[in-house]
Design a protein around this motif. Structure first.
Motif, PDB file in Angstrom:
ATOM      1  N   ASN A   1       0.824  -1.210   0.000  1.00  0.00           N
ATOM      2  CA  ASN A   1       0.000   0.000   0.000  1.00  0.00           C
ATOM      3  C   ASN A   1       0.858   1.260   0.000  1.00  0.00           C
ATOM      4  O   ASN A   1       0.476   2.266  -0.593  1.00  0.00           O
ATOM      5  CB  ASN A   1      -0.944   0.007   1.203  1.00  0.00           C
ATOM      6  CG  ASN A   1      -2.157  -0.851   0.952  1.00  0.00           C
ATOM      7  OD1 ASN A   1      -2.780  -0.760  -0.085  1.00  0.00           O
ATOM      8  ND2 ASN A   1      -2.479  -1.693   1.905  1.00  0.00           N
ATOM      9  N   LEU A   2       1.999   1.210   0.638  1.00  0.00           N
ATOM     10  CA  LEU A   2       2.902   2.359   0.637  1.00  0.00           C
ATOM     11  C   LEU A   2       3.413   2.639  -0.777  1.00  0.00           C
ATOM     12  O   LEU A   2       3.430   3.792  -1.220  1.00  0.00           O
ATOM     13  CB  LEU A   2       4.070   2.103   1.582  1.00  0.00           C
ATOM     14  CG  LEU A   2       5.087   3.215   1.728  1.00  0.00           C
ATOM     15  CD1 LEU A   2       4.449   4.424   2.388  1.00  0.00           C
ATOM     16  CD2 LEU A   2       6.254   2.736   2.563  1.00  0.00           C
ATOM     17  N   PHE A   3       3.775   1.605  -1.505  1.00  0.00           N
ATOM     18  CA  PHE A   3       4.263   1.804  -2.870  1.00  0.00           C
ATOM     19  C   PHE A   3       3.140   2.198  -3.831  1.00  0.00           C
ATOM     20  O   PHE A   3       3.372   2.963  -4.764  1.00  0.00           O
ATOM     21  CB  PHE A   3       4.999   0.564  -3.374  1.00  0.00           C
ATOM     22  CG  PHE A   3       6.400   0.487  -2.874  1.00  0.00           C
ATOM     23  CD1 PHE A   3       7.376   1.337  -3.358  1.00  0.00           C
ATOM     24  CD2 PHE A   3       6.762  -0.430  -1.895  1.00  0.00           C
ATOM     25  CE1 PHE A   3       8.680   1.288  -2.903  1.00  0.00           C
ATOM     26  CE2 PHE A   3       8.053  -0.489  -1.428  1.00  0.00           C
ATOM     27  CZ  PHE A   3       9.013   0.369  -1.926  1.00  0.00           C
ATOM     28  N   ARG A   4       1.933   1.702  -3.600  1.00  0.00           N
ATOM     29  CA  ARG A   4       0.798   2.140  -4.430  1.00  0.00           C
ATOM     30  C   ARG A   4       0.554   3.635  -4.258  1.00  0.00           C
ATOM     31  O   ARG A   4       0.304   4.349  -5.218  1.00  0.00           O
ATOM     32  CB  ARG A   4      -0.477   1.379  -4.060  1.00  0.00           C
ATOM     33  CG  ARG A   4      -0.547  -0.032  -4.543  1.00  0.00           C
ATOM     34  CD  ARG A   4      -0.743  -0.111  -6.053  1.00  0.00           C
ATOM     35  NE  ARG A   4      -1.827   0.700  -6.539  1.00  0.00           N
ATOM     36  CZ  ARG A   4      -2.997   0.274  -6.939  1.00  0.00           C
ATOM     37  NH1 ARG A   4      -3.268  -0.998  -6.897  1.00  0.00           N
ATOM     38  NH2 ARG A   4      -3.917   1.116  -7.399  1.00  0.00           N
ATOM     39  N   ALA A   5       0.635   4.108  -3.014  1.00  0.00           N
ATOM     40  CA  ALA A   5       0.461   5.541  -2.751  1.00  0.00           C
ATOM     41  C   ALA A   5       1.576   6.341  -3.408  1.00  0.00           C
ATOM     42  O   ALA A   5       1.336   7.424  -3.954  1.00  0.00           O
ATOM     43  CB  ALA A   5       0.429   5.803  -1.249  1.00  0.00           C
ATOM     44  N   MET A   6       2.799   5.800  -3.396  1.00  0.00           N
ATOM     45  CA  MET A   6       3.915   6.495  -4.023  1.00  0.00           C
ATOM     46  C   MET A   6       3.709   6.609  -5.534  1.00  0.00           C
ATOM     47  O   MET A   6       3.947   7.670  -6.120  1.00  0.00           O
ATOM     48  CB  MET A   6       5.231   5.769  -3.739  1.00  0.00           C
ATOM     49  CG  MET A   6       6.446   6.465  -4.326  1.00  0.00           C
ATOM     50  SD  MET A   6       7.952   5.538  -4.153  1.00  0.00           S
ATOM     51  CE  MET A   6       7.665   4.178  -5.255  1.00  0.00           C
ATOM     52  N   LEU A   7       3.240   5.541  -6.162  1.00  0.00           N
ATOM     53  CA  LEU A   7       3.011   5.578  -7.605  1.00  0.00           C
ATOM     54  C   LEU A   7       1.915   6.576  -7.976  1.00  0.00           C
ATOM     55  O   LEU A   7       2.022   7.274  -8.988  1.00  0.00           O
ATOM     56  CB  LEU A   7       2.660   4.186  -8.117  1.00  0.00           C
ATOM     57  CG  LEU A   7       3.806   3.174  -8.125  1.00  0.00           C
ATOM     58  CD1 LEU A   7       3.290   1.803  -8.536  1.00  0.00           C
ATOM     59  CD2 LEU A   7       4.917   3.626  -9.031  1.00  0.00           C
ATOM     60  N   ILE A   8       0.879   6.639  -7.165  1.00  0.00           N
ATOM     61  CA  ILE A   8      -0.187   7.607  -7.434  1.00  0.00           C
ATOM     62  C   ILE A   8       0.340   9.026  -7.269  1.00  0.00           C
ATOM     63  O   ILE A   8      -0.003   9.929  -8.031  1.00  0.00           O
ATOM     64  CB  ILE A   8      -1.396   7.331  -6.516  1.00  0.00           C
ATOM     65  CG1 ILE A   8      -2.074   6.051  -6.981  1.00  0.00           C
ATOM     66  CG2 ILE A   8      -2.371   8.487  -6.519  1.00  0.00           C
ATOM     67  CD1 ILE A   8      -3.188   5.586  -6.089  1.00  0.00           C
ATOM     68  N   MET A   9       1.195   9.230  -6.265  1.00  0.00           N
ATOM     69  CA  MET A   9       1.759  10.560  -6.043  1.00  0.00           C
ATOM     70  C   MET A   9       2.653  10.974  -7.213  1.00  0.00           C
ATOM     71  O   MET A   9       2.625  12.123  -7.648  1.00  0.00           O
ATOM     72  CB  MET A   9       2.572  10.571  -4.741  1.00  0.00           C
ATOM     73  CG  MET A   9       3.152  11.922  -4.400  1.00  0.00           C
ATOM     74  SD  MET A   9       4.023  11.928  -2.827  1.00  0.00           S
ATOM     75  CE  MET A   9       5.351  10.796  -3.150  1.00  0.00           C
ATOM     76  N   ILE A  10       3.404  10.039  -7.753  1.00  0.00           N
ATOM     77  CA  ILE A  10       4.319  10.351  -8.859  1.00  0.00           C
ATOM     78  C   ILE A  10       3.544  10.619 -10.153  1.00  0.00           C
ATOM     79  O   ILE A  10       3.835  11.564 -10.882  1.00  0.00           O
ATOM     80  CB  ILE A  10       5.334   9.207  -9.051  1.00  0.00           C
ATOM     81  CG1 ILE A  10       6.318   9.182  -7.883  1.00  0.00           C
ATOM     82  CG2 ILE A  10       6.092   9.364 -10.355  1.00  0.00           C
ATOM     83  CD1 ILE A  10       7.226   7.975  -7.888  1.00  0.00           C
ATOM     84  N   LYS A  11       2.529   9.789 -10.454  1.00  0.00           N
ATOM     85  CA  LYS A  11       1.790   9.921 -11.710  1.00  0.00           C
ATOM     86  C   LYS A  11       0.856  11.123 -11.722  1.00  0.00           C
ATOM     87  O   LYS A  11       0.655  11.741 -12.751  1.00  0.00           O
ATOM     88  CB  LYS A  11       1.003   8.647 -11.989  1.00  0.00           C
ATOM     89  CG  LYS A  11       1.886   7.478 -12.355  1.00  0.00           C
ATOM     90  CD  LYS A  11       1.066   6.261 -12.659  1.00  0.00           C
ATOM     91  CE  LYS A  11       1.961   5.087 -12.979  1.00  0.00           C
ATOM     92  NZ  LYS A  11       1.181   3.879 -13.227  1.00  0.00           N
ATOM     93  N   ASP A  12       0.248  11.432 -10.602  1.00  0.00           N
ATOM     94  CA  ASP A  12      -0.679  12.562 -10.479  1.00  0.00           C
ATOM     95  C   ASP A  12      -1.788  12.498 -11.532  1.00  0.00           C
ATOM     96  O   ASP A  12      -2.071  13.453 -12.236  1.00  0.00           O
ATOM     97  CB  ASP A  12       0.077  13.889 -10.550  1.00  0.00           C
ATOM     98  CG  ASP A  12      -0.769  15.048 -10.051  1.00  0.00           C
ATOM     99  OD1 ASP A  12      -1.646  14.801  -9.198  1.00  0.00           O
ATOM    100  OD2 ASP A  12      -0.554  16.177 -10.513  1.00  0.00           O
ATOM    101  N   ASP A  13      -2.410  11.331 -11.643  1.00  0.00           N
ATOM    102  CA  ASP A  13      -3.506  11.106 -12.586  1.00  0.00           C
ATOM    103  C   ASP A  13      -4.840  11.317 -11.859  1.00  0.00           C
ATOM    104  O   ASP A  13      -5.107  10.662 -10.848  1.00  0.00           O
ATOM    105  CB  ASP A  13      -3.416   9.675 -13.129  1.00  0.00           C
ATOM    106  CG  ASP A  13      -4.424   9.407 -14.219  1.00  0.00           C
ATOM    107  OD1 ASP A  13      -5.027  10.371 -14.719  1.00  0.00           O
ATOM    108  OD2 ASP A  13      -4.590   8.223 -14.579  1.00  0.00           O
ATOM    109  N   PRO A  14      -5.699  12.214 -12.341  1.00  0.00           N
ATOM    110  CA  PRO A  14      -6.964  12.467 -11.627  1.00  0.00           C
ATOM    111  C   PRO A  14      -7.938  11.293 -11.664  1.00  0.00           C
ATOM    112  O   PRO A  14      -8.872  11.242 -10.871  1.00  0.00           O
ATOM    113  CB  PRO A  14      -7.542  13.681 -12.341  1.00  0.00           C
ATOM    114  CG  PRO A  14      -6.834  13.774 -13.631  1.00  0.00           C
ATOM    115  CD  PRO A  14      -5.513  13.089 -13.477  1.00  0.00           C
TER     116      PRO A  14
END
Length: 69
Positions: free
Chosen positions: A17-30
């Motif tokens: 879950n920590l890495f999923r949050a990191m990927l969402i933060m990096i991609k910044d896809d709405p």
């Protein structure tokens, strides 16, 4: 032994879950779910691990290390 496997699995789920949050933060896809969803799950899993360890110590399934140093 089962308690160690459960705690290990919960730790792996927390890291996922920590890495999923990191990927969402990096991609910044709405279109993606909010990052707070995965961070909240991580906090919930951390609390579950602590409660599980306290219950396991109280029931005698695991014993803490008696030495301080």
């Amino acid at each position: 032994m089962l308690i160690k496997i459960v705690v290990g699995g919960l730790l792996l789920l927390m890291i996922y879950n920590l890495f999923r949050a990191m990927l969402i933060m990096i991609k910044d896809d709405p279109d993606q779910p909010p990052m707070s969803k995965f961070i909240g799950r991580r906090v919930l899993i951390s609390a579950a691990i602590i409660v599980l360890l306290l219950i396991a110590i109280a029931t005698g399934l695991i014993t803490p290390n008696p030495r301080m140093f």
